[in-house]
Design an enzyme around this catalytic site. Structure first.
Site, PDB file in Angstrom:
ATOM      1  N   TYR A   7      39.274  34.175  55.985  1.00 51.07           N
ATOM      2  CA  TYR A   7      40.275  35.129  55.517  1.00 51.07           C
ATOM      3  C   TYR A   7      40.406  36.285  56.507  1.00 51.07           C
ATOM      4  O   TYR A   7      39.431  36.690  57.138  1.00 51.07           O
ATOM      5  CB  TYR A   7      39.850  35.625  54.135  1.00 51.07           C
ATOM      6  N   ARG A  59      27.474  52.750  38.037  1.00 56.93           N
ATOM      7  CA  ARG A  59      27.484  52.200  39.389  1.00 56.93           C
ATOM      8  C   ARG A  59      26.280  51.304  39.605  1.00 56.93           C
ATOM      9  O   ARG A  59      26.311  50.371  40.416  1.00 56.93           O
ATOM     10  CB  ARG A  59      27.527  53.343  40.423  1.00 56.93           C
ATOM     11  N   LYS A 112      41.810  35.963  42.675  1.00 61.09           N
ATOM     12  CA  LYS A 112      42.577  34.708  42.690  1.00 61.09           C
ATOM     13  C   LYS A 112      42.276  33.878  41.437  1.00 61.09           C
ATOM     14  O   LYS A 112      42.608  34.279  40.347  1.00 61.09           O
ATOM     15  CB  LYS A 112      42.256  33.925  43.964  1.00 61.09           C
ATOM     16  N   ASP A 142      32.200  31.662  51.285  1.00 59.12           N
ATOM     17  CA  ASP A 142      33.316  32.155  50.481  1.00 59.12           C
ATOM     18  C   ASP A 142      34.027  30.922  49.918  1.00 59.12           C
ATOM     19  O   ASP A 142      34.654  30.170  50.658  1.00 59.12           O
ATOM     20  CB  ASP A 142      34.261  32.980  51.348  1.00 59.12           C
TER      21      ASP A 142
END
Length: 275
Positions: A119, A66, A216, A191
């Site tokens: 978004y 992590r 994407k 973004d």
């Protein structure tokens, strides 16, 4: 060749023993490191990793996946080289990247400016999550820099944009966006998912942080959820890394391997798209 040094150990112990890989190893294909934890030389070694103290050249820098993973680090370096930033971090989704970045920098009493051309998931974070933590949000119905400038307050600490935005394809002037942030000491975040680093590198225009939903174009094959964050400075990188470590949105090394595959074909896919 068999290792006969452990013949006095039980079969149960021998079965779970991991033997070290003979070094040096220089694979052409990226190895996948699924291990969640890593062997420590000593308690002192572990303490230095936990406190982020300098390590000896002979000491491993890995503690817990992590916190960091060799597969993920290799892919992050590829992203950072494309983006032209100080460093990159990988997340389990684009929204994990966006929400972790925002929450790593804002606090109660701060003010953020965001365009309405973002978004849907991003809109929900700004509209429903940040106000619950005492962060004031101003919305602008434009991607124009003058609209951002008109909303700046003394407590403004973050400006967020998306370019080209999803789904209207409005475009932000990246150079002016970065300049406005620097003039007022405001963190600027973009973004750039729809453009990808093949077409657009916000950090090279002075923007502080570049985010992508790697689900994407960067992934490119519709078989992973992933997100990336690239920062302009070491201090920004450290803050986002701390958020990643504590909020836990780490990318699986298996998905990092697939993301690496997608990055390798990114230029070819965009050339084909533009034909």
């Amino acid at each position: 060749m068999a290792d006969n040094t452990n013949q006095k150990l039980s079969v149960e112990t021998l079965a779970v023993h991991t033997y070290p890989i003979r070094v040096p190893v220089s694979p052409v294909a990226l190895p996948i490191y699924p291990s969640t934890t890593y062997k420590l030389d000593s308690a002192e070694h572990g303490a230095k990793l936990c406190s982020l103290d300098p390590l000896k050249d002979t000491e491993s820098s890995w503690l817990y996946s992590r916190w960091g993973n060799p597969t993920n680090e290799s892919v992050a370096k590829s992203i950072s080289s494309l983006e032209g930033g100080y460093g990159s971090l990988l997340f389990s989704s684009g929204m994990a990247a966006i929400s972790t970045t925002i929450l790593s920098f804002v606090k109660a009493g701060d003010h953020a400016i965001v365009t309405s051309f973002v978004y849907g998931g991003t809109e929900e974070v700004f509209a429903h999550v940040l106000p619950r933590f005492g962060v004031e949000v101003s919305w602008i119905n434009s991607s124009d820099i003058s609209a951002y400038a008109s909303q700046i307050k003394k407590n403004t600490t973050l400006m967020f944009g998306e370019t080209p935005n999803n789904p209207n394809l409005n475009v932000v002037d990246l150079e002016a966006f970065g300049k406005l942030g620097r003039e007022h000491n405001i963190l600027t975040v973009i973004d750039g998912t729809f453009a990808s680093p093949y077409n657009q590198t916000p950090i090279k225009y002075g923007v502080d942080i570049s985010i992508h939903s790697a689900t994407k174009y960067l992934g490119g094959h519709a078989d992973i959820l992933a997100g990336t964050v690239t920062t302009r400075t070491k201090e920004q990188f450290q803050k986002v890394w701390e958020g990643l470590k504590l909020f836990g949105g780490s990318l699986s090394p298996f998905d990092a391997f697939l993301l690496n595959r997608g990055i390798k074909t990114l230029p070819i896919r965009f050339i084909t798209i533009m034909l």
